[in-house]
Motif scaffolding. Structure first.
Motif, PDB file in Angstrom:
ATOM      1  N   VAL A 146       0.727  -1.222   0.164  1.00 41.29           N
ATOM      2  CA  VAL A 146       0.122   0.104   0.038  1.00 41.29           C
ATOM      3  C   VAL A 146       1.029   1.204  -0.016  1.00 41.29           C
ATOM      4  CG1 VAL A 146      -1.671   1.241   1.195  1.00 41.29           C
ATOM      5  CG2 VAL A 146      -1.688  -1.203   1.261  1.00 41.29           C
ATOM      6  N   ALA A 191      -4.449   6.817   1.010  1.00 43.97           N
ATOM      7  CA  ALA A 191      -3.846   5.728   0.293  1.00 43.97           C
ATOM      8  C   ALA A 191      -4.007   6.202  -1.491  1.00 43.97           C
ATOM      9  CB  ALA A 191      -4.462   4.451   0.497  1.00 43.97           C
ATOM     10  N   VAL A 207      -1.870   0.734  -4.883  1.00 46.79           N
ATOM     11  CA  VAL A 207      -1.470  -0.578  -4.397  1.00 46.79           C
ATOM     12  C   VAL A 207      -0.459  -1.319  -5.339  1.00 46.79           C
ATOM     13  CG1 VAL A 207      -3.536  -1.183  -2.939  1.00 46.79           C
ATOM     14  CG2 VAL A 207      -3.347  -1.849  -5.397  1.00 46.79           C
ATOM     15  N   SER A 237       2.419  -3.824   3.928  1.00 46.81           N
ATOM     16  CA  SER A 237       1.433  -4.869   3.005  1.00 46.81           C
ATOM     17  C   SER A 237       0.077  -5.289   3.886  1.00 46.81           C
ATOM     18  CB  SER A 237       2.315  -5.897   2.813  1.00 46.81           C
ATOM     19  OG  SER A 237       2.461  -6.647   4.181  1.00 46.81           O
ATOM     20  N   ALA A 238      -0.545  -5.842   2.813  1.00 44.39           N
ATOM     21  CA  ALA A 238      -2.106  -6.310   3.056  1.00 44.39           C
ATOM     22  C   ALA A 238      -2.464  -7.458   1.998  1.00 44.39           C
ATOM     23  CB  ALA A 238      -3.009  -5.256   3.002  1.00 44.39           C
ATOM     24  N   VAL A 278      -5.174  -9.257  -0.385  1.00 42.08           N
ATOM     25  CA  VAL A 278      -6.781  -9.094  -0.904  1.00 42.08           C
ATOM     26  C   VAL A 278      -7.044 -10.351  -0.863  1.00 42.08           C
ATOM     27  CG1 VAL A 278      -7.991  -8.680  -2.968  1.00 42.08           C
ATOM     28  CG2 VAL A 278      -6.140  -7.175  -2.257  1.00 42.08           C
ATOM     29  N   ILE A 330      -9.161  -1.347  -5.603  1.00 37.71           N
ATOM     30  CA  ILE A 330      -9.004  -1.963  -4.482  1.00 37.71           C
ATOM     31  C   ILE A 330      -9.253  -0.911  -3.299  1.00 37.71           C
ATOM     32  CG2 ILE A 330      -7.219  -2.873  -3.109  1.00 37.71           C
ATOM     33  CD1 ILE A 330      -8.097  -4.796  -5.279  1.00 37.71           C
ATOM     34  N   TRP A 331     -10.250  -1.220  -2.397  1.00 42.21           N
ATOM     35  CA  TRP A 331     -10.319  -0.411  -1.117  1.00 42.21           C
ATOM     36  C   TRP A 331      -9.206  -0.647  -0.231  1.00 42.21           C
ATOM     37  CZ3 TRP A 331     -13.680  -1.924  -4.760  1.00 42.21           C
ATOM     38  CH2 TRP A 331     -14.460  -1.009  -4.944  1.00 42.21           C
ATOM     39  N   THR A 332      -8.422   0.350   0.180  1.00 47.90           N
ATOM     40  CA  THR A 332      -7.431   0.207   1.257  1.00 47.90           C
ATOM     41  C   THR A 332      -8.144   0.754   2.373  1.00 47.90           C
ATOM     42  OG1 THR A 332      -6.539   2.139   0.471  1.00 47.90           O
ATOM     43  CG2 THR A 332      -5.448   0.199  -0.494  1.00 47.90           C
ATOM     44  N   VAL A 360      -1.525   0.099   8.177  1.00 48.93           N
ATOM     45  CA  VAL A 360      -2.355  -0.595   7.085  1.00 48.93           C
ATOM     46  C   VAL A 360      -3.222  -1.980   7.831  1.00 48.93           C
ATOM     47  CG1 VAL A 360      -2.495  -1.981   4.829  1.00 48.93           C
ATOM     48  CG2 VAL A 360      -0.676  -0.284   5.092  1.00 48.93           C
ATOM     49  N   ALA A 419      -7.070  -4.741   2.786  1.00 44.22           N
ATOM     50  CA  ALA A 419      -7.263  -4.306   1.226  1.00 44.22           C
ATOM     51  C   ALA A 419      -8.273  -5.218   0.888  1.00 44.22           C
ATOM     52  CB  ALA A 419      -5.894  -4.274   0.635  1.00 44.22           C
TER      53      ALA A 419
END
Length: 171
Positions: free
Chosen positions: A15, A33, A36, A62-63, A65, A86-88, A101, A104
């Motif tokens: 992110v 944000a 990504v 990081s995340a 999905v 992508i929703w962060t 974070v 995501a």
């Protein structure tokens, strides 16, 4: 947790967050944000990526999905929207950095649900092409068309309604 509640695919993303000077007497900076990365880079969270004109870009962390077989229709709607996103989610943090974070997602409904916690910063950012291709492939493999079933209401029974009015003893 039931097997249906477990993600079938987990896609790591990085992110990228932007911080710029606020034009406000109450806050110093505005955070959001902005992108990504299609993989988790080998970089420490909160590494400065670029600074210019009072704006700083950071790799925030990081995340993953997570993709669920039961949500393929929502992913498909996201891809068909014309601007796949992508929703962060950034959550307030204590320490050196004001946010961490938190999540995501490619599911628009889940992204909207994250806005219910007022302190979260939720942004829809452009979906990288590589991730879009992975999600298209996931949809092709796991989507099952579900027929919409509309329930029928029962018709009101006028006789029962008339009886109910008289049962209270207030005739």
């Amino acid at each position: 947790m039931s097997p249906a509640a477990l993600p079938l695919v987990r896609v790591p993303v990085g992110v990228v967050v932007e911080r710029h000077q606020a034009d406000s007497p109450w806050i110093d900076f505005v955070w959001r944000a902005v992108a990504v990365l299609p993989d988790e880079p080998d970089t420490k969270p909160w590494t400065v990526l670029r600074e210019e004109n009072g704006t700083t870009l950071f790799y925030a962390g990081s995340a993953t999905v997570d993709l669920y077989g039961s949500e393929t229709a929502r992913y498909r709607d996201n891809l068909a929207s014309g601007s796949p996103s992508i929703w962060t989610v950034l959550s307030p943090a204590e320490g050196a950095w004001p946010y961490s974070v938190a999540a995501a997602t490619a599911d628009p409904s889940e992204g909207e649900a994250f806005t219910e916690a007022g302190a979260n910063l939720v942004e829809a950012v452009p979906m990288p092409e590589m991730l879009r291709e992975q999600i298209e492939s996931f949809i092709a493999e796991h989507h099952v068309e579900r027929e919409f079933f509309k329930r029928k209401r029962r018709q009101a029974d006028p006789e029962a309604l008339a009886r109910r009015q008289h049962e209270g003893g207030h005739e």
